[in-house]
Write a protein that holds these residues in place. Structure first.
Motif, PDB file in Angstrom:
ATOM      1  N   TYR A  27      51.671  55.173  24.661  1.00  0.00           N
ATOM      2  CA  TYR A  27      50.646  55.620  23.285  1.00  0.00           C
ATOM      3  C   TYR A  27      49.651  56.944  23.763  1.00  0.00           C
ATOM      4  N   PRO A  28      49.545  57.789  22.654  1.00  0.00           N
ATOM      5  CA  PRO A  28      48.714  58.954  22.939  1.00  0.00           C
ATOM      6  C   PRO A  28      47.327  58.735  23.477  1.00  0.00           C
ATOM      7  N   SER A  29      46.864  57.527  22.839  1.00  0.00           N
ATOM      8  CA  SER A  29      45.595  56.915  23.232  1.00  0.00           C
ATOM      9  C   SER A  29      45.544  56.437  24.584  1.00  0.00           C
ATOM     10  N   ASP A  30      46.379  56.115  25.498  1.00  0.00           N
ATOM     11  CA  ASP A  30      46.247  55.427  26.676  1.00  0.00           C
ATOM     12  C   ASP A  30      45.876  56.427  27.605  1.00  0.00           C
ATOM     13  N   ALA A  64      44.548  47.681  30.875  1.00  0.00           N
ATOM     14  CA  ALA A  64      45.032  47.555  29.507  1.00  0.00           C
ATOM     15  C   ALA A  64      43.892  47.280  28.606  1.00  0.00           C
ATOM     16  N   MET A  65      42.648  46.583  29.018  1.00  0.00           N
ATOM     17  CA  MET A  65      41.815  46.342  28.049  1.00  0.00           C
ATOM     18  C   MET A  65      41.077  47.642  27.702  1.00  0.00           C
ATOM     19  N   LEU A  66      40.735  48.540  28.477  1.00  0.00           N
ATOM     20  CA  LEU A  66      40.250  49.807  28.003  1.00  0.00           C
ATOM     21  C   LEU A  66      41.176  50.694  27.117  1.00  0.00           C
ATOM     22  N   ASP A  67      42.567  50.681  27.303  1.00  0.00           N
ATOM     23  CA  ASP A  67      43.771  51.278  26.683  1.00  0.00           C
ATOM     24  C   ASP A  67      43.560  50.751  25.339  1.00  0.00           C
ATOM     25  N   ALA A  68      43.533  49.286  25.157  1.00  0.00           N
ATOM     26  CA  ALA A  68      43.450  48.680  23.911  1.00  0.00           C
ATOM     27  C   ALA A  68      42.550  49.219  23.126  1.00  0.00           C
ATOM     28  N   ILE A  69      41.080  49.233  23.527  1.00  0.00           N
ATOM     29  CA  ILE A  69      39.952  49.669  22.679  1.00  0.00           C
ATOM     30  C   ILE A  69      40.341  51.213  22.368  1.00  0.00           C
ATOM     31  N   SER A  70      40.719  51.913  23.442  1.00  0.00           N
ATOM     32  CA  SER A  70      41.139  53.396  22.999  1.00  0.00           C
ATOM     33  C   SER A  70      42.141  53.414  21.748  1.00  0.00           C
ATOM     34  N   TYR A  71      43.076  52.588  21.987  1.00  0.00           N
ATOM     35  CA  TYR A  71      44.055  52.613  20.695  1.00  0.00           C
ATOM     36  C   TYR A  71      43.413  52.232  19.522  1.00  0.00           C
ATOM     37  N   LEU A  72      42.682  51.152  19.314  1.00  0.00           N
ATOM     38  CA  LEU A  72      42.121  50.661  18.189  1.00  0.00           C
ATOM     39  C   LEU A  72      41.012  51.837  17.752  1.00  0.00           C
ATOM     40  N   THR A  73      40.264  52.429  18.404  1.00  0.00           N
ATOM     41  CA  THR A  73      39.432  53.410  17.996  1.00  0.00           C
ATOM     42  C   THR A  73      40.012  54.759  17.427  1.00  0.00           C
ATOM     43  N   ASP A  85      51.893  44.544  23.711  1.00  0.00           N
ATOM     44  CA  ASP A  85      51.632  45.068  24.920  1.00  0.00           C
ATOM     45  C   ASP A  85      50.231  44.816  25.422  1.00  0.00           C
ATOM     46  N   PHE A  86      49.329  44.885  24.678  1.00  0.00           N
ATOM     47  CA  PHE A  86      47.810  44.880  24.875  1.00  0.00           C
ATOM     48  C   PHE A  86      47.702  43.269  25.052  1.00  0.00           C
ATOM     49  N   PRO A  87      46.356  42.924  25.681  1.00  0.00           N
ATOM     50  CA  PRO A  87      46.008  41.652  25.840  1.00  0.00           C
ATOM     51  C   PRO A  87      45.734  41.018  24.386  1.00  0.00           C
ATOM     52  N   PRO A  88      45.671  40.054  24.194  1.00  0.00           N
ATOM     53  CA  PRO A  88      45.620  39.339  22.874  1.00  0.00           C
ATOM     54  C   PRO A  88      44.024  39.974  22.169  1.00  0.00           C
TER      55      PRO A  88
END
Length: 229
Positions: A27-30, A64-73, A85-88
């Motif tokens: 993802y571009p946000s990763d 992965a946690m930080l990537d998930a927050i970045s993706y959401l933001t 592919d992110f944690p729940p």
């Protein structure tokens, strides 16, 4: 509804019932490897502090946690819409809450900004900054208590009051209802600024701000510029 299909729960990973440690970053946000190299030591230091405070180690992959927050933001999706592919999403939300309640994202931003400023030959503490605001339409799920109508921008939602240094590095953010004027928002922003930017002396703003918003602090530390008296 969760974005996790039943097949995901049968996956074999080092983290039970989760794909986070085996995910491919696309993802571009990763975070890039170079960005993670800079952020990882600070992030793991924060996790050590949390473990001492709560005593329970996190089972999911930190990156992965930080990537998930970045993706959401970046994407502006709901928590429940995080890809598989992110944690729940419940775990990501709990992780974010633990960090946010302790002000840890702000500490990370401050440390990274200091590193960036020294990297371009600046002092760690800025002496000048720029302030502005932006009204953003809120989703239907945003409650009436935290939203408002900006008559100037014809926007029903929230307003971001932002301060950056002269390099464009973030100094502070305050979020209000969109009907809050720039003058009041600036007061709240400066209160936040003075907690971290102890050497701040000069602020620039456009014509939407006038000197009254900065009078209480100008006598102590902050001088004015542009349209301010």
């Amino acid at each position: 509804m969760s974005s996790y299909p039943f097949a995901a729960f049968g996956a074999t990973t080092t983290c039970p019932d989760c794909l986070c440690r085996d995910r491919v970053r696309h993802y571009p946000s990763d975070l890039t490897d170079a960005q993670w190299k800079v952020l990882e030591p600070r992030a793991r230091q924060v996790m050590d502090q949390l473990r001492r405070a709560t005593g329970r180690p996190m089972v999911h992959d930190l990156r992965a946690m930080l990537d998930a927050i970045s993706y959401l933001t970046r994407q502006g999706v709901e928590w429940r819409a995080l890809p598989i592919d992110f944690p729940p999403w419940e775990a990501v939300y709990a992780f974010f809450q633990r960090w946010n309640e302790r002000g840890l994202p702000h500490l990370l931003v401050d440390r990274l900004r200091a590193r960036l400023r020294t990297g371009v030959g600046r002092e760690v503490q800025p002496t000048a900054g720029i302030v502005d605001s932006q009204s953003v339409k809120a989703a239907d799920t945003v409650g009436a208590a935290t939203r408002g109508f900006d008559n100037g921008k014809k926007t029903n939602g929230r307003k971001r009051h932002i301060a950056v240094d002269t390099e464009g590095f973030l100094l502070a953010v305050v979020v209000t209802a969109a009907n809050i004027g720039d003058r009041l928002g600036a007061k709240l922003l400066i209160i936040t600024l003075l907690n971290t930017c102890t050497q701040l002396k000069l602020l620039w703003a456009d014509a939407g701000y006038d000197g009254r918003a900065f009078t209480p602090v100008s006598r102590r530390r902050t001088t004015s510029a542009g349209n301010w008296p």
